[in-house]
Design a protein around this motif. Structure first.
Motif, short mmCIF file in Angstrom:
data_model
loop_
_atom_site.label_atom_id
_atom_site.label_comp_id
_atom_site.label_asym_id
_atom_site.label_seq_id
_atom_site.Cartn_x
_atom_site.Cartn_y
_atom_site.Cartn_z
N ARG A 166 -5.45 -10.10 3.39
CA ARG A 166 -4.18 -10.09 2.66
C ARG A 166 -3.64 -8.66 2.56
O ARG A 166 -2.46 -8.40 2.73
N ILE A 174 -4.22 -6.14 4.55
CA ILE A 174 -3.73 -5.67 5.84
C ILE A 174 -2.31 -6.16 6.04
O ILE A 174 -1.41 -5.40 6.40
N LEU A 175 -2.12 -7.44 5.78
CA LEU A 175 -0.80 -8.02 6.00
C LEU A 175 0.24 -7.36 5.12
O LEU A 175 1.35 -7.07 5.57
N ARG A 234 0.22 -4.44 4.09
CA ARG A 234 0.42 -3.07 4.53
C ARG A 234 1.30 -3.04 5.77
O ARG A 234 2.17 -2.19 5.89
N VAL A 235 1.04 -3.96 6.68
CA VAL A 235 1.80 -3.96 7.93
C VAL A 235 3.27 -4.14 7.62
O VAL A 235 4.10 -3.36 8.00
#
Lengths: 194, 271, 194
Positions: B162, B164-165, B167-168
């Motif tokens: 979660r 990572i998403l 952040r992207v």
């Protein structure tokens, strides 16, 4: 047996503290006790530990008192460390998560999502057998594609990949609450028994 | 006497937060206790009245009433009306269940867990009543740690993903981004471009006027198309332009479109 | 005085570890010792601690053995740590109790029992690691199933799940009340003794 003796209190304080505890500090905490009594308790405690054949010793170190394991047990303690199961580093966890949810996945895709080089962490996860190479992708450069292994399923106690909870399922637990900022309102309680 | 219960209370200005009641069951147990009635024989009319008065009070205070409270209000009214129906006595064998039975079972069960939770909280809680050494001992710190997987929960894994998403890009995995375009939509756009042009330059799919979200969506669409083997990516020379071509279509692979499984997988990330 | 006794070794291992240490784990680490002897050493150690007036006690918790301070010293230790300790909301406690007694349990079951939406509290308990996802239930919709974690046992000073206090039995049938204005409930699953 009462455990309420000053010696026992001092011992418990030294036990839970992650640094040596000084007499000054003890005297500050145990304000209702005389400093002289605390000193005597400490001396008694030192005496007790010195004359026991226990696995823990009380040492004076760094200006304070600290409980430590016996030096001759170092070998056993080292073994504990070896099997300890150190926490996953954030980078391992991230990479594992990406592979778990996006497999089959290439290193480039992982690195795109993480925004950092992930070669080292991929290698280490392969060595731990948590990931495996599924094959090569049929695109120019033939990059390796990664997936999770049986060991991965075992680690997380999963029957199969389909029992991996999805992000959606977690998000559904607590959807953003549009009223989250609403302050609690005063409300009347029941009247006192009249 | 009971009628003005809550209004009296307001006058007395005893302040309490609405969180006082965890839910309708909590409120009902409170009313039963306050009225000192038998839980096995609830005077449903009186309790319903008080329950509704409480709802009324919430409304007057302009508070949002959780749906569960309204459902319970409806249930209470239904039970009340069923209680008024004459009990048919002719068939002694098939005993008609008391309309209150289901509610009483739920209340008893709820009460049971309430009690269990108060038993839990009076235990010697770690970090409140008793303390352990919750820090790495210096003895251990002096030794080389050896990393071995063990201490990780499924939830950690999901949380990591979660983060990572988020952040992207917040919108990357949302079905609708700032441009109102989803990965699935962009996939079909890219495919139709390829149908006409056969070969397109990778860079030409990313134009200056596109938003960051659309750039990311486009990139992910291309990744997805590669994964589905619907396109081929070719780079003629190192550092040269990247070209996209539609994959061979003779076997009808193209017609099959994106694999249903993959789309489902994608769906899992869409918030 | 040698400190090389098995009991002392076991004590030092328990002391140095930041979680309860199980017999299994000890047997794995102390491979040159018999499991039966390790068990005896543990029992001796428990005995020693129980009969001393020390500030630290050895408890069985979360499937292992851990040294902990005495509850009667909590006040002093809080002064040292400057913490008030954990505090739980009623909703967290209710949810924990339901999961503890009913696991493996789904969100829908919890919500039926509590009568309110419990997604948010479930998520927060997962974040605190007191609950864990056990997998998915093999019924239509494949809902996630939850259970309590080792941290839950550690926090609530429980040796294992079977040492949870027995849930109170629900009294199935109320004695008929002759003065009741409404008929008593025929709630009994089994008919009353006629």
């Amino acid at each position: 047996m009462s455990g309420k003796s000053l010696k026992a209190i001092v011992e418990s304080l030294i036990f839970v503290h992650d640094h040596p505890l000084s007499l000054d500090r003890l005297a500050l905490i145990l304000e209702e006790y005389e400093r002289a009594d605390i000193r005597i308790a400490l001396e008694d405690l030192m005496e007790d530990y010195a004359h026991s054949d226990r696995g823990v010793v009380l040492v004076q170190v760094g200006g304070g008192y600290q409980l430590r394991t016996r030096p001759e047990h170092a070998d056993y303690i080292r073994r504990l460390n070896k099997t300890k199961g150190v926490k996953f580093s954030q980078s391992s966890l991230e990479t594992l998560a990406i592979v778990a949810y996006r497999q089959p996945v290439t290193r480039a895709e992982i690195e795109y999502l993480r925004g950092v080089d992930s070669g080292g962490v991929l290698k280490s996860l392969l060595e731990k057998k948590l990931l495996k190479i599924l094959g090569k992708k049929d695109v120019p450069g033939k990059p390796l594609i990664y997936g999770t292994s049986r060991e991965f399923l075992e680690l997380f106690d999963l029957k199969d990949l389909s029992s991996l909870p999805t992000l959606k399922e977690i998000q559904e637990l607590a959807p953003p609450d549009p009223f989250a900022d609403q302050p609690a309102l005063p409300l009347a309680e029941e009247p006192p028994a009249a | 006497m009971q009628e003005n219960l809550f209004h009296e209370a307001m006058e007395n200005a005893y302040l309490v937060q609405i969180e006082q009641f965890e839910g309708p069951l909590d409120l009902l147990l409170h009313l039963i206790k306050k009225n000192e009635v038998d839980i096995y024989n609830i005077p449903i009319a009186a309790i319903t009245k008080q329950y509704l008065e409480y709802m009324e009070l919430l409304k007057e205070l302009n508070l949002d009433i959780a749906g569960e409270f309204l459902v319970m209000a409806a249930t209470l009214l239904q039970i009340k009306s069923r209680m008024l129906l004459p009990v048919e006595r002719e068939d002694e064998e098939s005993e008609v269940e008391d309309p209150r039975a289901e509610l009483v079972r739920r209340l008893l069960e709820y009460q049971r867990y309430r009690e269990a939770s108060s038993d839990l909280v009076v235990r010697n809680l770690l970090g409140r009543d008793v303390f352990a050494r919750k820090f790495p001992s210096p003895e251990l710190a002096e030794m080389e740690p050896e990393e071995e997987p063990a201490d990780v929960q499924l939830f950690d894994l999901i949380e990591a993903f979660r983060k990572i998403l988020s952040r992207v890009s917040v919108d990357t995995f949302h079905s609708v981004g700032a441009d109102g375009i989803s990965i699935a939509d962009r996939i079909s756009q890219v495919l139709s471009i390829l149908h006409e042009a056969k070969t397109v330059c990778f860079d030409s799919l990313f134009t200056e006027e596109m938003t960051r979200d659309l750039l990311v969506v486009t990139f992910l669409s291309i990744l997805e198309l590669c994964k589905l083997k619907l396109i081929k990516i070719v780079q003629v020379e190192s550092l040269g332009s990247i070209w996209l071509t539609a994959a061979a279509t003779d076997d009808g692979a193209e017609a099959a479109g994106p694999d249903a499984d993959d789309l489902e997988l994608e769906g899992a990330f869409v918030g």
